[in-house]
Design an enzyme around this catalytic site. Structure first.
Site, PDB file in Angstrom:
ATOM      1  N   LEU A  58      42.669  38.317 -56.101  1.00 39.30           N
ATOM      2  CA  LEU A  58      41.544  38.961 -55.417  1.00 39.30           C
ATOM      3  C   LEU A  58      41.838  39.155 -53.941  1.00 39.30           C
ATOM      4  O   LEU A  58      41.642  40.234 -53.400  1.00 39.30           O
ATOM      5  CB  LEU A  58      40.279  38.128 -55.604  1.00 39.30           C
ATOM      6  N   HIS A  63      40.613  21.749 -59.994  1.00 40.76           N
ATOM      7  CA  HIS A  63      40.239  23.137 -60.191  1.00 40.76           C
ATOM      8  C   HIS A  63      40.584  24.033 -59.005  1.00 40.76           C
ATOM      9  O   HIS A  63      40.996  25.166 -59.159  1.00 40.76           O
ATOM     10  CB  HIS A  63      38.732  23.195 -60.446  1.00 40.76           C
ATOM     11  N   ARG A 117      29.648  20.384 -57.546  1.00 41.90           N
ATOM     12  CA  ARG A 117      30.727  19.969 -58.424  1.00 41.90           C
ATOM     13  C   ARG A 117      31.248  18.569 -58.130  1.00 41.90           C
ATOM     14  O   ARG A 117      31.490  17.786 -59.039  1.00 41.90           O
ATOM     15  CB  ARG A 117      31.872  20.971 -58.305  1.00 41.90           C
ATOM     16  N   LEU A 151      35.483  33.589 -55.445  1.00 47.02           N
ATOM     17  CA  LEU A 151      35.645  35.034 -55.601  1.00 47.02           C
ATOM     18  C   LEU A 151      35.122  35.717 -54.360  1.00 47.02           C
ATOM     19  O   LEU A 151      35.709  36.667 -53.843  1.00 47.02           O
ATOM     20  CB  LEU A 151      34.880  35.507 -56.835  1.00 47.02           C
TER      21      LEU A 151
END
Lengths: 664, 249, 226
Positions: A43, A429, A337, A469
């Site tokens: 991206l 992650h 998270r 993102l």
């Protein structure tokens, strides 16, 4: 070294606007003379390469994949945040900024984070215009959902494949520029060295992965959009080939690595099933919108489940501990998270885990199916339905929302998550740390820029869901195209960089020597086995919970492993061919150094913040305790094989009040 | 528990090499993925100082499209709607022989062993698989409402991962499914509709230029596509191309 | 006109030709079968010969007939060239061939089936059409002038076992060709609709069984019952 963040003057809300109106511009005729190298086509990379080319720069874009569309951004599932306030729930740029700063546990730069929030809305517009098929309401307008750590619905999504759709949008924009010739695409090329000329980044040495040939590429500036370094842990949700090599080679040339210890452990991943495990699979955070996390209240029940003698569905409601709802009533299953991950670890450490390894918790959709089922029944005017009929109706709703994730879960585990609760466990992650950059996204090496996950700038010590993102695309579409002008405006009279300059020849020699060295060791252990061992050390000593003794031990182990690697690794084949093992060896060699730096950073930061949890710095209830007085700074490291050196960039908070993060 | 498998794996040093099958024995676990089974094989090969089997893979979540392999004659193996990386060994039997070959098409030259060059697909996208909009030009995302169903259909086409299984499955080596999925993805959306005529003309021309075969409606692509892209996409492409040819200026 | 040439160079253009010509030939089959069913009339061939006379002398029908020959040859030519092109495009094949149950055998063997049909047509045309055109037939008069007695030639042929077998096999091959061809023609024209295509497919299956069956009944009927 003093680190100049180059944050523009003025009120927070005006900084970016003022900056854009005053940053030096490069005239179109001069843009045509300038070359920019972009490393990576995810991206951040694809959006930057496409945008720079549209502006008129000559771009060379490099990816180690066979196609720019394979970059790991493609695997992002849940969504992308934007402060559009389409949901009319009180969202604003400030709120997105505030949530991100708070979610990051007050360890990011205010100005960068605010700019990110400001750019977020334009990203959605841009992507819609590119043909990204976002989810829509019946009225034809864009749909939103909520995500962890926030109380508004600002997440735009395309089923569970948002990253894929956004990347395809960026890839299409990039493809369009490749067709015009403004971007020269180098597929199956890996950057193995950064070339500095008079202190400025002027090019790279890239290895053609098909032939092994080392190539010299010059440019006026180099942009690294090469992603994060989660694969230091071997097992992570990153793609198998995701690596830190481009960034690390730059670090070895003097770029600073900021906050390397900030690692995000994602709470909802499919647990490890065996020693052969090659990677971990994420189950989108969006599942926590409807799924309830629990473990058995009684340890005996957990033990029976671990032994396969009981199943989750056999545990009666009153014997279940919905520990997130219990501990954090305000946010419940939607805590950020890092909080959710640690809570799972706590339960499993107490022996309440629910799979054979004891390292898993339940994520249960039974309630959600009943709830949706009743809604559907009422919509359809159905009365007197049995529980099974209601569940069937609800199952359809759940399937519409998360069908592909449920299918994926069943494919991997062989269990049907509609019938039996999912089992999940945290996994590495994302890495919030990365190359140190200033407000211009420029590293301490002039002309070297870093965007997306590769830099450290926007997420502090913990990243909120659906923000990666957002950052990748904000950097690539809307930030870098402006800020790169701050450097290139002064380079308009610099002629084309000659790749035959001595600096390039020297760098190429250096790289060749490294390759020859790896090939000549001819030991007895595979690269993969070293990588696994490194990952285990990192997970055990620098994982979800860290302490001084463990970190010190970890550092020793990593150093010893590195030594062993250079004595006993076996890399088959030669350089002059398509040799994936050699490519892997180079990457793992870099992970071995980066791993040590992560441990050192974790050791230095004796506070707990975000994804970095030091056992020494916790409240009696086990909540993380930050230490703003001592640690409100960015730790930027200059690599040295023996004693890396740390520089501090103090973090100033003028627009938010530093509070203890509470999701209770 | 555990599976003893006999593998027949296509080995080919490079594009100039003829290539041949080699037999291997490997022990696998039911919960392993197919690629993890190959990892085990490679680990053993490296241990014996032999060249490991080259195969492409990356995300191992079924989304990047890097993994390929023809397993017992089927691209991505025996399970429908499943990429090789998401295929698990519990779908194989103890003692089974598994034949592993690369994706085959004249447009996908073999690079090494099971790795093929699929860059022709990228060039089809470069020919027109985009919306010509520069960064910063976009109007508000909600300025054009798009019917929910239409967006869903567009998404279904956009779900293509560009793995090339359609080409490998097709007895004609046609890339019609891949190409048409992109054309339909963009064509169903008002933003992409504007330049559909030139898009379809250029992409179809590029498909031809690359030397892909011509679709004869066999449907093997649809049957093997891991993302369940349908032949409706190809029909859409045909309509769009016929319209562009006969009504365009 | 370069645009048109370009169009027919692509798979879309070529298959459009295949689809159109195929559908035309499909229609022709119905007309042909309706005429042939006159053979089942127990009138000594009067209806059949009158029909044959009409078909060979009516100017409109003649135009259509030549169109039909042209389309048939075009269909065959384009089809065979496509098959050759596609073989090359595929290149080396996999050692293990897997037959997906969702893929019909016919769809992968259309060129083979088509060539067999072509061979059958040569035989068929040589048998009747050639004789009729070259004046090898007797003439009869049913009161509306002389017509050629094709009926006698047909009924004589259908007494030969090998001809009957050849016709039956020819029709089986045709059935397979249609099994894929019928619905494929629509797909080639870009017609694939979630509501209508299932009907087209179902209809096509019945069509591809019933039409060849209708043709095959005739030689069998003559061989066994006449």
């Amino acid at each position: 070294m003093t680190l100049e963040s180059k944050i523009p003057e003025g009120p927070l809300a005006d900084k970016w606007t003022n900056y854009k109106s005053t940053v030096p511009l490069v005239a179109p005729n001069n843009k045509r003379k300038l070359e920019v190298i972009v490393i990576g086509s995810g991206l951040a990379g694809a959006s930057a390469a496409a945008s720079l080319a549209e502006m008129g720069y000559n771009v060379k874009c490099f990816t180690f994949h066979d196609s720019p569309r394979r970059a790991h951004s493609i695997a992002a599932q849940g969504g992308i945040n934007a402060a559009k306030n389409y949901a009319n729930d009180g969202d604003s740029v400030y709120r997105l900024f505030y949530d991100t700063i708070k979610g990051g546990d007050y360890r990011s730069r205010e100005a960068n984070t605010y700019r990110l929030a400001e750019c977020s809305a334009s990203i959605i517009d841009q992507c819609v215009a590119q043909g990204v098929p976002f989810a829509r309401e019946y009225g034809g307008l864009l749909e939103n959902r909520s995500f962890g750590g926030v109380q508004v619905s600002r997440t735009f999504y395309a089923r569970g494949q948002t990253g894929q759709q956004l990347l395809i949008g960026a890839y299409q924009a990039l493809s369009r520029q490749i067709a015009t010739g403004k971007v020269k695409m180098y597929n199956r090329h890996e950057m193995l060295n950064l070339v500095l000329v008079e202190g400025k980044a002027r090019g790279i040495i890239a290895r053609n992965l098909l032939t092994g040939a080392l190539e010299r590429h010059g440019a006026h500036a180099v942009v690294l959009a090469s992603g994060g370094y989660g694969n230091v842990f071997y097992l992570s949700t990153n793609a198998m080939l995701s690596n830190a090599t481009a960034a690390w080679k730059s670090v070895k040339k003097g770029a600073l690595m900021a906050n390397p210890c900030y690692t995000q452990i994602h709470p909802t991943c499919i647990p490890v099933s065996g020693h052969y495990q090659s990677k971990l699979t994420l189950m989108s955070e969006s599942l926590r919108n409807d799924g309830r996390v629990w473990v058995p209240k009684k340890k005996e029940d957990a033990v029976l489940i671990q032994q396969g003698k009981k199943r989750g569905v056999d545990i009666p409601e009153e014997d279940r501990d919905y520990y997130l709802e219990r501990r954090y009533p305000a946010f419940g299953n939607l805590v950020p998270r890092d909080v959710a991950s640690r809570a799972a670890k706590v339960e499993c450490d107490k022996g309440h885990g629910v799979n054979p390894t004891g390292l898993a918790v339940f994520l249960d959709f039974a309630d959600a199916m009943m709830r949706y089922g009743r809604m559907e029944a009422s919509k359809k005017g159905l009365v007197n339905l049995s529980d099974a009929e209601i569940k069937a109706l609800g199952r359809q709703v759940v399937s519409d929302k998360y069908g592909n994730l449920f299918e994926m879960y069943e494919k991997i585990t062989g269990e049907n998550p509609y019938e039996t609760p999912m089992k999940i466990y945290p996994a590495v992650h994302y890495t919030m740390g990365g190359l140190w950059v200033d407000y211009n996204l420029e590293t301490n090496i002039p002309g070297l820029f870093a965007t997306g996950e590769c830099n450290f700038s926007d997420h502090g010590a913990n990243r909120l869901g659906a923000s990666a993102l957002m950052q990748g695309l904000a950097d690539g579409y809307f930030v870098l195209p402006y800020t790169i002008g701050s450097f290139l405006a002064h380079e308009i009279s610099t002629p084309k960089i000659d790749p035959d300059r001595p600096e390039f020849i020297e760098a190429e020699k250096e790289t060749k020597a490294q390759i020859d060295k790896l090939l000549s060791i001819n030991g007895s252990q595979s690269v993969e086995s070293f990588h696994r061992r490194l990952g285990q050390i990192m997970w055990d000593h620098c994982g979800m919970a860290r302490n001084e003794a463990g970190l010190k031990e970890g550092r020793k182990l990593v150093r010893a492993l590195r030594e062993e690697f250079y004595k006993d690794v076996f890399v088959p084949g030669s350089n002059e061919e398509y040799n994936p093992e050699l490519a892997k060896a180079i990457r793992v060699a870099d992970f071995m150094e980066l791993g040590e730096l992560m441990i050192m950073d974790a050791l230095n930061r004796s506070e707990s913040c975000g994804g970095h949890f030091r056992e020494e710095s916790a409240s009696p209830e086990g909540e993380a305790m930050r230490n703003d007085a001592e640690f409100a700074y960015v730790a930027a490291w200059k690599w040295d094989e023996n004693e890396p050196e740390m520089f501090k960039e103090p973090l100033e908070f003028k627009n938010v009040e530093l509070k203890t993060r509470s999701y209770k | 528990m555990g599976l003893n498998l006999k593998l027949k794996v296509w080995r080919q040093k490079n594009n100039k090499d003829e290539g041949h099958f080699e037999d291997y024995q490997v022990k696998a676990d039911e919960d392993m993925s197919f690629l993890e089974m190959l990892d085990v094989l490679n680990e053993e090969l490296v241990h014996e100082k032999k060249e490991p089997v080259a195969f492409e893979h990356d995300c191992r979540e079924g989304i990047c499209g890097a993994c390929s392999l023809v397993i017992n004659g089927r691209p991505h193996g025996p399970n429908a709607a499943t990429t090789t990386c998401q295929l698990h060994m519990r779908h194989f039997k103890d003692g089974q022989t598994i034949v592993i070959e690369p994706f085959r098409a004249s447009t996908f030259p073999v690079i090494k062993d099971l790795v093929v060059d699929r860059s022709a697909l990228d060039r089809i996208i470069q020919a027109g698989g985009f919306v010509s909009v520069n960064t910063g030009q976009a109007p508000d995302g909600n300025s054009i409402p798009i019917e929910k169903n239409r967006a869903e259909h567009s998404f279904e086409s956009a779900a293509c991962i560009g793995c090339g299984a359609c080409v490998a499955a097709c007895p004609n080596g046609s890339a019609a499914l891949f190409t048409s999925a992109k054309i339909r993805h963009l064509g169903l959306l008002p933003q992409g509709k504007v330049e559909e005529g030139t898009r379809v003309a250029n992409m179809v021309a590029q498909m031809n230029k690359e030397g892909f075969g011509m679709c004869s409606n066999i449907g093997a692509c649809e049957a093997e596509c891991p993302k369940e892209i349908t032949l409706q996409n190809i029909a859409y492409m045909k309509r769009a191309y016929i319209k562009a040819t006969f009504s365009g200026e | 006109m370069k645009w048109l040439v370009t169009f027919f160079e692509t798979g879309v253009g070529k298959k459009l030709l295949m689809g159109f010509t195929g559908l035309f030939l499909i229609l022709f089959l119905v007309v042909h079968l309706v005429g042939n069913l006159q053979l089942l009339k127990d009138d000594g061939g009067e209806a059949f010969n009158t029909y044959a006379h009409f078909m060979t002398t009516n100017p409109l029908i003649k135009v259509i007939a030549y169109g039909n020959y042209f389309f048939l040859l075009l269909h065959a030519f384009v089809g065979i060239s496509l098959a050759i092109y596609n073989r090359k495009a595929k290149g080396k094949r996999n050692a293990v061939a897997f037959k997906n149950p969702r893929v019909t055998w016919a769809s992968q063997n259309m060129a083979l089936l088509g060539m067999l049909i072509l061979a059958f047509l040569f035989m068929h045309m040589g048998d009747f059409w050639f004789k009729m055109k070259t004046g090898q037939l007797n003439v009869v008069d049913y009161g509306n002038g002389e017509v050629k007695d094709l009926f006698s030639a047909v009924s004589a042929s259908f007494k030969e076992l090998w001809i009957v077998i050849a016709y039956v096999i020819g029709q089986i091959v045709l059935a397979y060709h249609l099994w894929h061809g019928f619905q494929s023609a629509f797909q080639s024209l870009g017609v694939n609709h979630i509501k209508y295509t299932p009907f087209i497919k179902q209809f096509g299956k019945w069509y591809s069984i019933l039409i060849p069956l209708g043709f095959a009944i005739l030689p069998l009927y003559y061989y066994f019952f006449k």
